[in-house]
Design an enzyme around this catalytic site. Structure first.
Site, short mmCIF file in Angstrom:
data_model
loop_
_atom_site.label_atom_id
_atom_site.label_comp_id
_atom_site.label_asym_id
_atom_site.label_seq_id
_atom_site.Cartn_x
_atom_site.Cartn_y
_atom_site.Cartn_z
N HIS A 1 -7.48 -5.94 -0.44
CA HIS A 1 -6.27 -5.16 -0.20
C HIS A 1 -5.58 -5.68 1.06
O HIS A 1 -6.03 -5.44 2.18
CB HIS A 1 -6.66 -3.68 -0.04
CG HIS A 1 -5.49 -2.74 0.05
ND1 HIS A 1 -4.67 -2.46 -1.01
CD2 HIS A 1 -5.03 -1.99 1.08
CE1 HIS A 1 -3.75 -1.57 -0.65
NE2 HIS A 1 -3.95 -1.28 0.63
N SER B 1 0.84 -1.20 0.00
CA SER B 1 0.00 0.00 0.00
C SER B 1 0.88 1.26 0.00
O SER B 1 1.75 1.41 -0.85
CB SER B 1 -0.94 -0.04 1.21
OG SER B 1 -1.98 0.88 1.08
#
Length: 431
Positions: free
Chosen positions: A409, A268
């Protein structure tokens, strides 16, 4: 509206993509419709800013590479300073029988100044105990403190600012013992050790707390005189990237680590920082981007998922102030992210996406990684030869590799298994 083909212009190479509908980007909306992506032309990889063609690896290293690094520093991430004077290390604790006797665990503080009371970063280092010599190591920053990487009660709980998390029971911006091992699934320490690799990690909040005022207590302010750089000359992404290089400085002093085989991994926002660190610091032998998205691996010119404008609005402290000039105008940027990825060449590069993480634009990450092929070719390396984005859980590529994992994610065991296999391929063959 008319249909038009997306053409990626990369130096003297071109790739023709699918047909999309042209539509101007609207700042208040986000697009998840591939037919609305629009047309764009990527800045060339093999042509210098003054129009000179790059035809050799020597030209790339001496001309194009420094030119691109400067463009990214000037327009996206800010200037990256060097190593501070007076930096030193202190071993806080060592356990030679960690993980049931399978590993050595070290906790080391990196002090960035001559004093033991100044800015610092705590490194957690796991090494396989039965190794016959120096081992390759995966390195990276974590989100919530070293103690969240593994539930081992001897790991120091961070006393730094931590983002509140109701689900994890984090309040008052402070960690607690209930958060031990909170993100262990993202680090799979036992798996890494079993495969013969070490793991080095540190809390990214040691470098700068992740909020707009974090620079006031982070290294951008604490070390501004030592590093001869003002806080507004770089952003938090730069501060985190800088810290990764300082971790590598320490690893160079550790005899049990093969410093020629340190793989930098980031997820990320830390994936964005890992790419910037890996682009600047060629000592990292491999760079891994796990769902880094906009400002990381994904193409900025593709109107899909997160945008430059959204990044700067939600996280104004991450990037250089100059990056805000391109809010809603990514086509005016002098760079795009395929050029950042290409700065890793000729070292192995892995870019990973997740199916349910459309915000990070998996296809944009794939196309960006694929577009590095001409640069890797200059070094006689093969990148991603697949013409189309692969199916789920089907990694593709050689020196540049990509996969789109099923799921959300996150960093999962599947991701790590691919990274370990990739490291085996590129590290073990040279032992």
């Amino acid at each position: 509206m008319r249909k038009s083909a997306v053409i990626f212009v990369i130096g003297v190479f071109s790739f023709a993509g699918l047909s999309f509908t042209t539509q101007a980007q609207e700042p208040e909306k986000f697009n998840y419709d591939e037919s609305q992506v629009g047309t764009y032309i990527l800045p060339p990889l093999l042509q210098t800013p003054d129009g000179k063609k790059i035809t050799s690896s020597t030209q790339w290293n001496t001309q194009q590479r420094p030119a691109l690094l400067k463009l990214f520093a000037d327009n996206v991430y800010g200037r990256l300073p060097g190593k501070p004077t007076g930096m030193h290390y202190k071993v806080i604790s060592e356990d030679k029988s960690a993980l049931g006797g399978k590993a050595i665990l070290k906790q080391v503080t990196i002090y960035f100044t001559p004093a033991d009371t100044g800015a610092s970063m705590d490194v957690l280092l796991y090494l396989p105990k039965q190794a016959k010599g120096p081992v390759p190591v995966f390195a990276g920053l974590n989100f919530k403190g070293n103690h969240t990487v593994h539930p081992d009660p001897q790991i120091k709980i961070t006393s730094r600012w931590v983002a509140n998390d109701k689900n994890a029971g984090i309040t008052g911006n402070r960690a607690n013992k209930q958060t031990r091992g909170l993100q262990a699934s993202r680090w799979v320490v036992e798996e890494i050790i079993a495969r013969g690799y070490g793991l080095a990690t540190a809390y990214y909040g040691d470098l700068e707390p992740d909020h707009p005022e974090g620079y006031k207590t982070g290294i951008r302010t604490q070390l501004s005189k030592n590093l001869k750089i003002q806080p507004n000359e770089w952003g938090a992404i730069g501060a985190w990237a800088w810290g990764m290089s300082r971790m590598l400085d320490y690893l160079e002093t550790e005899p049990a680590v093969n410093v020629k085989k340190v793989a930098l991994q980031g997820h990320s926002r830390i994936g964005k920082a890992a790419l910037w660190a890996g682009a600047n610091d060629t000592r990292f032998a491999m760079v891994i981007s796990n769902e880094s998205g906009e400002g990381g691996a994904a193409l900025a010119r593709r109107w899909y998922g997160e945008t430059v404008a959204r990044l700067n609005e939600a996280f104004p402290h991450w990037f250089s102030p100059n990056y805000k000039k391109f809010d809603n105008k990514p086509n005016q940027m002098p760079v795009d992210q395929h050029q950042l990825l290409a700065l890793v060449a000729p070292r192995p590069l892995y870019v990973a996406s997740a199916q349910e993480d459309q915000w990070s634009d998996p296809k944009g990450e794939f196309l960006s990684a694929q577009a590095t092929n001409p640069v890797y070719a200059l070094f006689g390396k093969s990148g991603i030869t697949a013409a189309e984005m692969p199916g789920l859980n089907q990694p593709v590529g050689e020196t540049v590799r990509y996969h789109n994992r099923s799921g959300k994610h996150d960093v999962t065991l599947y991701d790590w298994q691919q990274y370990l296999d990739f490291a085996d391929k590129h590290f073990r063959q040279t032992q």
